[in-house]
Motif scaffolding. Sequence first.
Motif, PDB file in Angstrom:
ATOM      1  N   LEU A   1       0.965  -1.025   0.082  1.00 17.67           N
ATOM      2  CA  LEU A   1       0.100  -0.082  -0.063  1.00 17.67           C
ATOM      3  C   LEU A   1       0.866   1.166   0.015  1.00 17.67           C
ATOM      4  O   LEU A   1       1.728   1.621   0.819  1.00 17.67           O
ATOM      5  CB  LEU A   1      -0.955  -0.027   1.183  1.00 17.67           C
ATOM      6  N   ARG A   2       0.800   1.997  -1.109  1.00 20.88           N
ATOM      7  CA  ARG A   2       1.585   3.314  -0.914  1.00 20.88           C
ATOM      8  C   ARG A   2       0.342   4.507  -1.116  1.00 20.88           C
ATOM      9  O   ARG A   2      -0.556   4.492  -1.765  1.00 20.88           O
ATOM     10  CB  ARG A   2       2.517   3.511  -2.248  1.00 20.88           C
ATOM     11  N   PHE A   3       0.489   5.376  -0.089  1.00 17.15           N
ATOM     12  CA  PHE A   3      -0.804   6.409   0.252  1.00 17.15           C
ATOM     13  C   PHE A   3      -0.119   7.672   0.401  1.00 17.15           C
ATOM     14  O   PHE A   3       1.098   7.826   0.839  1.00 17.15           O
ATOM     15  CB  PHE A   3      -1.535   5.730   1.413  1.00 17.15           C
ATOM     16  N   ASP A   4      -0.918   8.584   0.305  1.00 18.78           N
ATOM     17  CA  ASP A   4      -0.764   9.878   0.522  1.00 18.78           C
ATOM     18  C   ASP A   4      -1.138  10.310   2.063  1.00 18.78           C
ATOM     19  O   ASP A   4      -2.235  10.249   2.236  1.00 18.78           O
ATOM     20  CB  ASP A   4      -1.247  10.958  -0.264  1.00 18.78           C
ATOM     21  N   LEU A   5      -0.235  11.080   2.628  1.00 23.90           N
ATOM     22  CA  LEU A   5      -0.603  11.640   3.903  1.00 23.90           C
ATOM     23  C   LEU A   5      -1.588  12.846   3.571  1.00 23.90           C
ATOM     24  O   LEU A   5      -1.607  13.601   2.530  1.00 23.90           O
ATOM     25  CB  LEU A   5       0.734  12.335   4.796  1.00 23.90           C
ATOM     26  N   SER A   6      -2.162  13.281   4.762  1.00 23.53           N
ATOM     27  CA  SER A   6      -3.422  14.510   4.418  1.00 23.53           C
ATOM     28  C   SER A   6      -2.726  15.561   4.049  1.00 23.53           C
ATOM     29  O   SER A   6      -1.618  15.904   4.561  1.00 23.53           O
ATOM     30  CB  SER A   6      -4.084  14.399   5.778  1.00 23.53           C
ATOM     31  N   GLY A   7      -3.528  16.158   3.152  1.00 22.31           N
ATOM     32  CA  GLY A   7      -2.844  17.515   2.569  1.00 22.31           C
ATOM     33  C   GLY A   7      -1.816  17.251   1.210  1.00 22.31           C
ATOM     34  O   GLY A   7      -1.234  18.360   0.985  1.00 22.31           O
ATOM     35  N   LEU A   8      -1.437  16.036   1.060  1.00 20.75           N
ATOM     36  CA  LEU A   8      -0.588  15.681   0.001  1.00 20.75           C
ATOM     37  C   LEU A   8      -0.980  14.984  -0.936  1.00 20.75           C
ATOM     38  O   LEU A   8      -1.901  14.247  -0.696  1.00 20.75           O
ATOM     39  CB  LEU A   8       0.829  15.082   0.711  1.00 20.75           C
ATOM     40  N   GLY A   9      -0.511  15.188  -2.346  1.00 24.67           N
ATOM     41  CA  GLY A   9      -1.218  14.139  -3.286  1.00 24.67           C
ATOM     42  C   GLY A   9      -2.500  14.225  -3.498  1.00 24.67           C
ATOM     43  O   GLY A   9      -3.179  15.289  -3.502  1.00 24.67           O
ATOM     44  N   ASP A  10      -2.976  13.147  -3.521  1.00 27.96           N
ATOM     45  CA  ASP A  10      -4.631  13.049  -3.593  1.00 27.96           C
ATOM     46  C   ASP A  10      -5.376  12.950  -2.186  1.00 27.96           C
ATOM     47  O   ASP A  10      -6.548  12.778  -2.184  1.00 27.96           O
ATOM     48  CB  ASP A  10      -4.945  11.593  -4.287  1.00 27.96           C
ATOM     49  N   SER A  11      -4.689  13.011  -1.156  1.00 23.31           N
ATOM     50  CA  SER A  11      -5.576  13.116   0.199  1.00 23.31           C
ATOM     51  C   SER A  11      -5.832  14.413   0.735  1.00 23.31           C
ATOM     52  O   SER A  11      -5.012  15.240   0.379  1.00 23.31           O
ATOM     53  CB  SER A  11      -4.605  12.423   1.202  1.00 23.31           C
ATOM     54  N   ARG A  12      -7.093  14.512   1.161  1.00 24.19           N
ATOM     55  CA  ARG A  12      -7.665  15.763   1.606  1.00 24.19           C
ATOM     56  C   ARG A  12      -7.041  16.153   2.998  1.00 24.19           C
ATOM     57  O   ARG A  12      -6.736  15.292   3.501  1.00 24.19           O
ATOM     58  CB  ARG A  12      -9.060  15.737   1.859  1.00 24.19           C
ATOM     59  N   PRO A  13      -6.749  17.753   2.826  1.00 20.00           N
ATOM     60  CA  PRO A  13      -6.165  18.259   4.091  1.00 20.00           C
ATOM     61  C   PRO A  13      -6.884  17.942   5.401  1.00 20.00           C
ATOM     62  O   PRO A  13      -8.267  17.492   5.294  1.00 20.00           O
ATOM     63  CB  PRO A  13      -6.253  19.780   3.866  1.00 20.00           C
ATOM     64  N   ARG A  14      -6.494  17.779   6.558  1.00 20.34           N
ATOM     65  CA  ARG A  14      -7.308  17.449   7.713  1.00 20.34           C
ATOM     66  C   ARG A  14      -7.708  18.908   8.106  1.00 20.34           C
ATOM     67  O   ARG A  14      -7.121  20.008   7.772  1.00 20.34           O
ATOM     68  CB  ARG A  14      -6.251  16.882   8.757  1.00 20.34           C
ATOM     69  N   ARG A  15      -8.704  18.883   9.102  1.00 20.24           N
ATOM     70  CA  ARG A  15      -8.938  20.378   9.535  1.00 20.24           C
ATOM     71  C   ARG A  15      -8.211  21.234  10.247  1.00 20.24           C
ATOM     72  O   ARG A  15      -7.367  20.683  11.109  1.00 20.24           O
ATOM     73  CB  ARG A  15     -10.512  20.109  10.483  1.00 20.24           C
TER      74      ARG A  15
END
Length: 284
Positions: A65-79
């Motif tokens: 599994l390769r994934f984006d941390l929040s706010g990077l790439g395709d992952s949405r930013p956290r609040r």
Amino acid sequence: MRERVCTFGPEESLVGVLTEPDPAKVLPGAPTVVLSNVGLNHHVGPYRIWVELARQLAARGFSTLRFDLSGLGDSRPRRAGGPDEFQRAREETRAALDFLEQKKGQRRFVLMGLCSGVDSVHAVTVQDPRVVGAAFIDGYTYRTAGYHLRFQFRYLSPRRWSRYLRKRKLPTQLREAGEADEVYTREYPEQARLMEDYGRLLERGVSLCFVFSGGMGLSYNYERQFFEMFSPLKLENRVTYAFYPHADHLFSVPDDRAELLRKLIAWAVGSVPPHALTGERPTG
């Protein structure tokens, strides 16, 4: 090989790509490999290194599994008002492990990190018993007497003087651009604390891999520096290690990248328990 996009974590906001081997090629007992961002690079990794790694591992029976941390790439930013960057990376890495355990039944994981990615990989590996292997690429370094000696001797290199003289001929703006101050720094753990962590991981049976490149020349510059940094642990033959002095920090040259991938894959395959490879069950 099969690849599919998946979402997980808080509000399903984290996005990743799960790469799985053909069912007929699944390696029994193989842990699932988890990869995340390298700096601001999204989940493909610098020069698509994570993509190449995931697909080559799939050919050997591993899921990744390769994934984006929040706010990077395709992952949405956290609040706003959430945890700091380091804590966020740790929480989201654990969320990736939880997702794989709940959806795929996986309970054994290998984490790999490059540069700043090492920070969360190290922390989660220490804290989470599900992690059975960790690879640290251009991770934590500490200058030794051997480092300082070699660092001073670099001024005797004719090749270095030749580069210096060529550089002085560059237009002023280009020269100043090459001499820009460092804009990103990381806080390393205390050396004694890190040595304690490594000792506990080895006692736990975690397989460890350490790789350093020539791109770490301001803090790492010779083959045995790693073992001398942690000499009380006597790490020879207890960990997997490689030093690529001619490779840059992001392994941008294809041959260097291919060599790194060979090292990581050989180590990952070696992390699978021998009984898993034969299909036998351990006794005792």
